[in-house]
Design an enzyme around this catalytic site. Structure first.
Site, short mmCIF file in Angstrom:
data_model
loop_
_atom_site.label_atom_id
_atom_site.label_comp_id
_atom_site.label_asym_id
_atom_site.label_seq_id
_atom_site.Cartn_x
_atom_site.Cartn_y
_atom_site.Cartn_z
N SER A 264 0.82 -1.22 0.00
CA SER A 264 0.00 0.00 0.00
C SER A 264 0.85 1.26 0.00
O SER A 264 1.99 1.27 0.50
CB SER A 264 -0.86 -0.02 1.26
OG SER A 264 -1.41 1.24 1.50
N TYR B 71 -1.01 -0.08 10.05
CA TYR B 71 -1.35 -0.74 8.79
C TYR B 71 -0.18 -0.64 7.81
O TYR B 71 0.22 -1.62 7.17
CB TYR B 71 -2.62 -0.07 8.23
CG TYR B 71 -2.99 -0.44 6.82
CD1 TYR B 71 -3.57 -1.67 6.52
CD2 TYR B 71 -2.78 0.47 5.77
CE1 TYR B 71 -3.93 -1.99 5.21
CE2 TYR B 71 -3.14 0.15 4.48
CZ TYR B 71 -3.71 -1.08 4.20
OH TYR B 71 -4.05 -1.38 2.91
N ARG C 33 -1.19 13.09 -0.90
CA ARG C 33 -0.70 11.80 -1.40
C ARG C 33 -1.08 11.67 -2.87
O ARG C 33 -2.19 12.01 -3.27
CB ARG C 33 -1.33 10.66 -0.60
CG ARG C 33 -0.86 9.29 -1.07
CD ARG C 33 -1.29 8.21 -0.11
NE ARG C 33 -0.46 8.18 1.08
CZ ARG C 33 -0.79 7.53 2.19
NH1 ARG C 33 -1.93 6.89 2.27
NH2 ARG C 33 0.02 7.52 3.23
N LYS D 61 -14.06 3.75 1.57
CA LYS D 61 -13.06 4.78 1.30
C LYS D 61 -13.75 6.05 0.83
O LYS D 61 -14.94 6.06 0.54
CB LYS D 61 -12.11 4.29 0.21
CG LYS D 61 -11.55 2.92 0.44
CD LYS D 61 -10.48 2.95 1.51
CE LYS D 61 -10.00 1.57 1.84
NZ LYS D 61 -9.67 0.76 0.68
N ALA D 62 -12.93 7.13 0.66
CA ALA D 62 -13.48 8.45 0.36
C ALA D 62 -14.38 8.48 -0.89
O ALA D 62 -15.48 9.06 -0.81
CB ALA D 62 -12.34 9.46 0.22
N LYS E 44 -22.96 9.76 0.31
CA LYS E 44 -23.53 10.96 0.93
C LYS E 44 -24.30 11.78 -0.09
O LYS E 44 -25.39 12.28 0.20
CB LYS E 44 -22.41 11.81 1.55
CG LYS E 44 -21.84 11.17 2.81
CD LYS E 44 -20.69 11.96 3.39
CE LYS E 44 -20.02 11.19 4.52
NZ LYS E 44 -19.08 11.97 5.29
P1 NAD Z 1 -11.21 -5.71 1.28
O1 NAD Z 1 -11.27 -5.46 2.73
O2 NAD Z 1 -12.45 -5.52 0.48
O3 NAD Z 1 -10.65 -7.16 0.99
C1 NAD Z 1 -9.81 -7.85 1.89
C2 NAD Z 1 -10.44 -9.21 2.13
O4 NAD Z 1 -9.59 -9.95 3.01
C3 NAD Z 1 -11.81 -9.12 2.82
O5 NAD Z 1 -12.82 -9.72 2.02
C4 NAD Z 1 -11.61 -9.89 4.12
O6 NAD Z 1 -12.72 -10.64 4.53
C5 NAD Z 1 -10.43 -10.78 3.77
N1 NAD Z 1 -9.78 -11.24 4.99
C6 NAD Z 1 -9.35 -10.50 6.05
N2 NAD Z 1 -8.86 -11.29 6.99
C7 NAD Z 1 -8.96 -12.57 6.54
C8 NAD Z 1 -8.62 -13.83 7.08
N3 NAD Z 1 -8.08 -13.95 8.29
N4 NAD Z 1 -8.86 -14.94 6.33
C9 NAD Z 1 -9.43 -14.85 5.11
N5 NAD Z 1 -9.78 -13.67 4.55
C10 NAD Z 1 -9.55 -12.55 5.26
O7 NAD Z 1 -10.03 -4.79 0.71
P2 NAD Z 1 -9.62 -4.40 -0.78
O8 NAD Z 1 -9.89 -2.96 -0.96
O9 NAD Z 1 -10.20 -5.37 -1.75
O10 NAD Z 1 -8.03 -4.56 -0.69
C11 NAD Z 1 -7.36 -5.74 -1.13
C12 NAD Z 1 -5.88 -5.62 -0.79
O11 NAD Z 1 -5.31 -4.45 -1.38
C13 NAD Z 1 -5.58 -5.51 0.71
O12 NAD Z 1 -4.41 -6.23 1.00
C14 NAD Z 1 -5.33 -4.05 0.92
O13 NAD Z 1 -4.52 -3.82 2.04
C15 NAD Z 1 -4.67 -3.67 -0.38
N6 NAD Z 1 -4.82 -2.24 -0.67
C16 NAD Z 1 -6.04 -1.76 -1.03
C17 NAD Z 1 -6.20 -0.41 -1.30
C18 NAD Z 1 -7.53 0.16 -1.71
O14 NAD Z 1 -7.58 1.37 -1.96
N7 NAD Z 1 -8.59 -0.61 -1.81
C19 NAD Z 1 -5.10 0.45 -1.20
C20 NAD Z 1 -3.87 -0.08 -0.81
C21 NAD Z 1 -3.74 -1.44 -0.56
#
Ligand code: NAD
Length: 324
Positions: free
Chosen positions: A121, A152, A286, A195-196, A203
């Protein structure tokens, strides 16, 4: 048409993972999805979906079997600013995500998986380089000396190093991308983890023309947002390359949060007043620095923010209508 390859998507019940399953299916992969929960907003298209906890090493050992060629590790305990920056969830964020990364990289290397993708991230970048809204520094090589602004971010940085150390010592090919604010339809739009862009769309969709919405902070903090389809174009191109990263995958179209809200209002055709209130904010500025990925992989976003915001607004407005 099958392409003869098998992919495992960890976090397939989540936002990006859900879209990735569809994307891999459309490319002819056999796909196994794993998540602790089912997808909230759509039926999975995975050939095999296992509901289970990736903190369990036994489960991780099983899901990488059956000739899986590629693993996409997207599972994480995460959310928007309301989840990540209040400090109330720090122990869970660090413990849960570190555990599932430790398990997955170990299980994948042991099973002889060819390649593993890890979603890091923008939150790994030092806070000191993001204090100004206009000129944040987020080139890949600015990550060290490390000083992320959240636990995080620290966990992500630890896990990046974990994956690269497995590449070094166990030969599994690793691909690390640092996602910057990925957004889009068919994702969390209410409840505190959104997210935003989703929050602004919700909203605006919930508020009548001439009404008022609340926004955390003065709205002058800057961010960039990348639509999920574009993100997955980058991920797939990266996975098919010989490169390891880490690379930023984001948009470099920087906007203020006020401008983001105004874009949602414009799409909705509504005039709404913004009331600025206290709330968790994160860094001041950012923006994704895409120079390295563009140079080495030849990937850059192809569409403006407005394109993704229109799709997202229309989907969220539909959810709001159905909920009300
Ligand atoms: P999300 O929360 O929708 O998806 C993450 C999934 O991981 C969820 O469905 C959750 O249930 C699952 N999970 C969490 N703990 C678990 C466990 N113990 N066992 C099994 N499943 C588990 O998030 P996202 O937006 O789809 O993000 C996906 C990845 O991308 C993440 O690693 C996140 O950190 C990274 N990321 C996302 C963004 C963004 O803007 N969306 C930005 C930077 C990084």
């Amino acid at each position: 048409m099958s392409n003869g390859k098998k992919a495992l998507v960890c976090g397939a019940g989540g936002f990006i993972g859900g879209h990735l399953v569809k994307r891999l299916k459309s490319e002819g992969y056999w796909v196994r999805g794993v998540d602790i929960k089912m997808h909230e907003f759509c039926e999975t298209e995975a050939d095999d979906f296992i509901q289970g906890d990736l903190r369990d090493p036994v489960l991780c050992g099983k899901i990488v079997q059956d000739g899986i060629n590629e693993v996409y590790q997207l599972a994480a305990d995460m959310g928007g600013a309301g989840f990540v920056f209040t400090g109330e969830h720090d122990a869970d964020i660090m413990h849960n995500s570190a555990m599932l990364n430790l398990n997955m990289v170990h299980a994948s290397a042991k099973a002889g998986v060819e390649k593993i993708f890890y979603s890091s991230s923008a939150c790994i970048y030092p806070e000191r380089n993001q204090m100004e809204p206009d000129n944040p520094v987020l080139s890949e090589d600015s990550a060290y000396p490390a000083a992320p602004d959240s636990e995080y971010g620290w966990e992500k940085l630890f896990s990046e190093r974990l994956y690269f150390s497995f590449q070094k010592n166990y030969g599994i090919k690793v691909k690390v991308a640092r996602f910057h604010n990925i957004f889009g339809e068919v994702g969390t739009w209410e409840g505190g983890r959104e997210k935003a862009p989703a929050a602004m769309c919700r909203k605006v969709a919930e508020t009548p023309d001439g009404g008022e919405i609340e926004m955390w902070g003065d709205g002058k903090q800057t961010r960039s947002f990348l639509h999920v389809a574009e993100c997955l174009d980058g991920v797939r191109k990266f996975m098919d390359s010989d490169l390891a990263g880490p690379y930023n995958i984001g948009s470099d179209e920087m906007v203020t949060i006020n401008q983001l809200a105004e874009m949602a209002m414009d799409i909705a055709g509504k005039k709404i007043t913004i009331k600025h209130i206290e709330g968790p904010l994160g860094v001041r500025g950012r923006n994704s620095d895409n120079r390295l990925i563009q140079k080495e992989l030849g990937w850059a976003p192809s569409k403006p923010l407005r394109y993704g915001m229109e799709r997202t607004y229309n989907w969220i407005a539909e959810q709001v209508k159905n909920a009300g």
